[in-house]
Motif scaffolding. Structure first.
Motif, short mmCIF file in Angstrom:
data_model
loop_
_atom_site.label_atom_id
_atom_site.label_comp_id
_atom_site.label_asym_id
_atom_site.label_seq_id
_atom_site.Cartn_x
_atom_site.Cartn_y
_atom_site.Cartn_z
N GLY A 1 -3.71 -0.18 -4.60
CA GLY A 1 -3.57 -0.41 -3.18
C GLY A 1 -2.58 -1.52 -2.92
O GLY A 1 -1.78 -1.87 -3.78
N GLY A 2 -2.66 -2.08 -1.72
CA GLY A 2 -1.69 -3.09 -1.34
C GLY A 2 -2.30 -4.40 -0.90
O GLY A 2 -3.29 -4.43 -0.16
N GLY A 3 -1.73 -5.50 -1.39
CA GLY A 3 -2.18 -6.83 -0.99
C GLY A 3 -1.03 -7.81 -1.09
O GLY A 3 0.06 -7.47 -1.58
N ARG B 1 4.64 9.57 7.03
CA ARG B 1 3.76 10.73 7.06
C ARG B 1 3.43 11.21 5.64
O ARG B 1 2.27 11.52 5.33
CB ARG B 1 4.43 11.86 7.84
CG ARG B 1 3.51 13.07 8.07
CD ARG B 1 4.15 14.09 9.00
NE ARG B 1 4.37 13.51 10.31
CZ ARG B 1 5.58 13.25 10.83
NH1 ARG B 1 6.66 13.48 10.11
NH2 ARG B 1 5.69 12.76 12.04
N MET B 2 4.42 11.23 4.78
CA MET B 2 4.18 11.63 3.39
C MET B 2 3.21 10.68 2.71
O MET B 2 2.30 11.09 1.98
CB MET B 2 5.51 11.65 2.63
CG MET B 2 6.45 12.75 3.07
SD MET B 2 8.15 12.53 2.43
CE MET B 2 7.88 12.71 0.68
N THR B 3 3.37 9.39 2.96
CA THR B 3 2.51 8.38 2.34
C THR B 3 1.09 8.47 2.87
O THR B 3 0.12 8.39 2.10
CB THR B 3 3.08 6.98 2.59
OG1 THR B 3 4.41 6.92 2.11
CG2 THR B 3 2.25 5.92 1.89
N THR C 1 0.84 -1.20 0.00
CA THR C 1 0.00 0.00 0.00
C THR C 1 0.87 1.25 0.00
O THR C 1 0.68 2.17 -0.81
CB THR C 1 -0.91 0.02 1.24
OG1 THR C 1 -1.84 -1.07 1.19
CG2 THR C 1 -1.70 1.32 1.33
N TYR C 2 1.84 1.28 0.90
CA TYR C 2 2.72 2.44 1.02
C TYR C 2 3.61 2.58 -0.20
O TYR C 2 3.88 3.69 -0.68
CB TYR C 2 3.56 2.32 2.29
CG TYR C 2 2.83 2.74 3.55
CD1 TYR C 2 1.55 2.29 3.82
CD2 TYR C 2 3.41 3.58 4.47
CE1 TYR C 2 0.87 2.68 4.95
CE2 TYR C 2 2.75 3.99 5.62
CZ TYR C 2 1.48 3.53 5.86
OH TYR C 2 0.80 3.92 6.98
#
Length: 340
Positions: A71-73, A332-334, A60-61
């Protein structure tokens, strides 16, 4: 304890074939969950779930900080059958992935191959890295992951030493798999002096022959005096014990989830060691996949991977401006990207 903010965890099992796997979906705010399929021997099912969730969050990041609309998986297979059964296993996984109707898209990862992705493709279209795909041709995914890490090391060198070249610098590389070995080639061509290790002694011997690298035992690599320590094996390597042994100015490598705990990012800052957040520096593979899914070619993928240098530089500048660790600044940026 597992994180509580993931979107879904699917436990998959087919007793007749011995198939057993987990699909973890962390976040789909920016688009379908994208992340590879890993085959690994875990100590327990709980350990497998924990790893899948951490890897999914990393994806995700990684996608968000790289500007991708995914997204992330992550998929994790716990079975380790023979060849015939292996082919059926991946066909079975493909059927389960297909039931998610595009919510998750898989690809190669640790322990899986293009042939495995071809078997998945027989039962679903939600798969990358198949034969003839952009990432599979000449193993572009691994090559661009290594290239991105190399560029990230140069950005880190610029930050610490004022010069991005690795000429004459000592780089200790832990792990000589597809990415680690290719990273050694980039570094050697740039003039770096390499100290290398791997659990496979034949890979170490080959690196010594190909790159003039100095072999090192796996248990000793953390203590090697060097300019850059490049972890390119499994995650969780940066723990309390490891940080006491490090003798470097920079940690920048291809491994996922390098920090055993978030607090270790701050500890690295206190030690005066610049840390390249893993999901920023090793995003080359998913950038290639994003280019492929968007209809791009190898040249476009390489141009996008080259943005890692600038992204990592922004992370360093943000960390310096806010007085925080580079890992906290990257997070924080992500998270700002995900919120927006």
């Amino acid at each position: 304890m597992w994180q509580q903010n993931y979107e879904g965890v699917f436990f998959l099992q087919d007793r007749a074939s011995g198939f057993k796997a987990i699909i973890a979906i962390d976040n789909t705010r920016l688009g379908p969950a994208l992340g590879g399929c890993r085959m690994w021997q875990y100590d327990s099912d709980e350990a497998a779930v924990t790893d899948a969730l951490r890897l999914a969050k990393g994806m995700t990041y990684k996608s968000a900080i790289s500007g991708l609309t995914y997204g992330g998986g992550k998929a994790v297979i716990l079975s380790h059958p023979g060849q015939g059964a292996r082919e059926q296993l991946f066909r079975t996984l493909g059927r389960y992935i297909d039931k998610l109707q595009g919510h998750y898209i898989t690809g190669m990862d640790l322990g899986t191959t293009v042939a495995d992705m071809d078997r998945i493709r027989e039962t679903t279209s939600y798969v990358t890295d198949v034969s003839g795909s952009l990432g599979a041709v000449n193993d572009l995914t691994a090559t661009m992951t290594a290239y991105g890490v190399f560029l990230g090391i140069r950005a880190s060198m610029k930050r610490v030493f004022g010069m991005e070249s690795t000429l004459g610098r000592t780089i200790a590389v832990q792990g000589l798999g597809k990415v680690g070995y290719r990273l050694c080639r980039y570094l050697r061509e740039d003039g770096a002096y390499l100290v290398v290790t791997d659990i496979d002694p034949e890979r170490v011997k080959q690196a010594a022959t190909d790159f003039g690298a100095t072999p090192c035992k796996p248990e000793a690599i953390l203590s090697v005096p060097c300019d850059v320590f490049a972890p390119c094996a499994l995650g969780g390597i940066l723990n309390d014990a490891a940080l006491k042994r490090l003798d470097c100015r920079i940690v920048a490598g291809a491994a996922n989830n390098q920090l055993a705990e978030a607090r270790h990012g701050e500890k690295l800052r206190e030690l005066g060691i610049l840390y390249a957040p893993d999901y920023v520096i090793n995003a080359g593979g998913i950038i290639v996949t994003g280019s492929e899914l968007g209809g791009g070619d190898a040249a476009e993928a390489k141009r996008n991977v080259e943005k890692i240098y600038g992204t990592l530089t922004n992370v360093y500048e943000t960390a310096a401006a806010t007085g925080t660790s580079t890992s906290a600044a990257a997070d924080r940026m992500t998270e700002d990207i995900l919120r927006k």
